[in-house]
Write an enzyme that holds these catalytic residues in place. Structure first.
Site: not given
Length: 277
Positions: A176, A234
């Site tokens: 990611r 995040c």
């Protein structure tokens, strides 16, 4: 026992401290059945369920999927769960510590300093032979006074500045971060200048936080330096809260959380996006 840094508590320490502690069950999944169902099937005696999506965060929208909660509403909800200014709070999740770390961060951001994470969560509790119950406790109204801003946080602009002048840690998994996959948010990649250190590196296979020395070594390899600003983000400010918890164990109590995280960053198409390492 309570950890030396007052961040975590082990199952035996919690068992010995009951009922002199307020216990919050923060079990949560990004997808799948709600954590409330886990709570109903069995929880630590005396624990009250707290919902990450609706109580530890505000409404999803332009500030991200899990923005800061409204302070007045948070105070009302925490009081309903029995949270008091002068009574320790212990938060737990299924075991990896990530949802519990979000609860820990929000309570400390709200000014409740004596909040700790049950190291290893309910998995460690049951493994050590402690009981669970399906009985929901009768709670006495708490008196917590929410004082927002009691933990360092970052806006998008401040996160960008931290990436330039210090170390901004992206706590997501490497694919990611590199922008190879993005299963949730509309844009893949990371904040330019950020470094990748997945939250999973903060704990062992049992979900318990690593030692301060191990964590310091890991963050040093990621570029964290004494006296230089450090922050974490995040996808939506959940797993990065665990990184902030780990940074506290490493002695960086100044570590800041970008609460909106990537889900906030990508709401503005003018913000730059980096891919790759």
């Amino acid at each position: 026992m309570v950890s030396a840094d007052d961040l975590t508590i082990d199952p035996d320490g919690l068992r010995a401290g009951l009922p002199g502690m307020t216990v919050l069950d923060a079990r949560w999944r990004l997808a799948g059945r709600p954590g409330r169902e886990d709570y109903v099937e069995g929880h630590i005696p005396g624990a009250v369920f707290i919902d990450l999506d609706t109580e530890l965060a505000g409404e999803p929208g332009p500030n991200g999927r899990h923005p800061l909660p409204d302070p007045a509403r948070l105070q009302e909800q925490l009081r309903a769960k029995g949270v008091r200014n002068d009574k320790p709070v212990v938060v737990y999740d299924a075991g990896d510590g990530q949802a519990a770390a979000r609860a820990w961060w929000i309570l400390r951001w709200a000014g409740h300093r004596d909040t700790r994470v049950l190291d290893g969560g309910i998995a460690a509790w049951t493994k050590q032979g402690h009981p669970v119950t399906t009985e929901e406790p009768n709670t006495t109204e708490g008196d917590i006074e929410v004082k927002p801003g009691s933990m360092p946080s970052l806006t998008a602009d401040e996160a960008a500045a931290t990436a330039n002048a210090g170390t901004l840690i992206d706590a997501r998994v490497a694919p990611r971060f590199r922008g190879e996959v993005e299963p949730i948010d509309p844009v893949a990649g990371h904040i330019p200048g950020a470094v990748n250190r997945p939250t999973t590196e903060n704990a062992g296979d049992d979900g318990r936080l690593r030692t301060a020395e191990e964590i310091r070594d890991g963050f040093a390899k990621a570029g964290v330096q004494d006296g230089v600003p450090v922050g974490a983000y995040c996808g939506s400010g959940v797993t990065a809260a665990h990184t902030v918890l780990a940074l506290h164990r490493a002695g960086r109590t100044d570590a800041a959380l970008y609460v909106g995280s990537w889900s906030d960053w990508v709401t503005d198409p003018n913000r730059p996006v980096a891919t790759g390492e």
